[in-house]
Write a protein that holds these residues in place. Sequence first.
Motif, mmCIF file in Angstrom:
data_model
loop_
_atom_site.group_PDB
_atom_site.id
_atom_site.type_symbol
_atom_site.label_atom_id
_atom_site.label_comp_id
_atom_site.label_asym_id
_atom_site.label_seq_id
_atom_site.Cartn_x
_atom_site.Cartn_y
_atom_site.Cartn_z
ATOM 1 N N UNK A 1 0.775 -1.233 0.000
ATOM 2 C CA UNK A 1 0.000 0.000 0.000
ATOM 3 C C UNK A 1 0.806 1.284 0.000
ATOM 4 N N UNK A 2 2.116 1.225 -0.270
ATOM 5 C CA UNK A 2 2.903 2.468 -0.291
ATOM 6 C C UNK A 2 2.484 3.327 -1.474
ATOM 7 N N UNK A 3 2.638 4.622 -1.321
ATOM 8 C CA UNK A 3 2.408 5.571 -2.401
ATOM 9 C C UNK A 3 3.786 6.046 -2.846
ATOM 10 N N UNK A 4 4.293 5.447 -3.921
ATOM 11 C CA UNK A 4 5.638 5.754 -4.409
ATOM 12 C C UNK A 4 5.576 6.289 -5.842
ATOM 13 N N UNK A 5 4.617 7.150 -6.101
ATOM 14 C CA UNK A 5 4.483 7.792 -7.399
ATOM 15 C C UNK A 5 5.781 8.537 -7.730
ATOM 16 N N UNK A 6 6.346 8.292 -8.895
ATOM 17 C CA UNK A 6 7.586 8.949 -9.360
ATOM 18 C C UNK A 6 8.807 8.655 -8.499
ATOM 19 N N UNK A 7 8.753 7.669 -7.639
ATOM 20 C CA UNK A 7 9.913 7.349 -6.788
ATOM 21 C C UNK A 7 10.992 6.654 -7.610
ATOM 22 N N UNK A 8 12.219 6.735 -7.133
ATOM 23 C CA UNK A 8 13.358 6.128 -7.816
ATOM 24 C C UNK A 8 13.931 4.997 -6.956
ATOM 25 N N UNK A 9 13.897 3.782 -7.530
ATOM 26 C CA UNK A 9 14.404 2.581 -6.878
ATOM 27 C C UNK A 9 15.488 1.922 -7.736
#
Length: 161
Positions: free
Chosen positions: A67-75
Amino acid sequence: MRTPILLAFLALAAPAHAACNSPPAPGVDWRRCLMDGQDLAGADLTGAVMRDASLSRTNLEKAKLAGVDALNARFGFADLSGADLEGARLTRADLTRARLQGARLRRADLRRARLFAADLTGADLTAARIDGADLLNATLDGARWTDGKRICAAGSVGGCR
């Protein structure tokens, strides 16, 4: 007289935002934080907000990221092996060369995500949304495909075969 009361009410009603140095915890707000290279293996980050955050080269092995909100996150180059990303919002996230072996991505939103050369060996993509996702050179050996039934054959690269 009403102004101080109104201001006090608004201050109490405003959402609290965690600082980037907040410890890992469910629901933590790491929006726009630089968390590159951290060791967060096994951390419980259920429901965390990681919009526009950078977690490149971060160890998130077996982390709980449901359920994380990682919109546009960099992994990019992150280790997410065995991580639980069920229902995660990873729209437009960059997962270039990320290790996602055995990751649980059920119902994850991966629309327009960059999974270039990511390793999704044995990952569960049941009901994941992958419209417009870049799977170029992504390894999908043994992954459970979005229909929840098909298991990708050995040698599946860039798509489930």
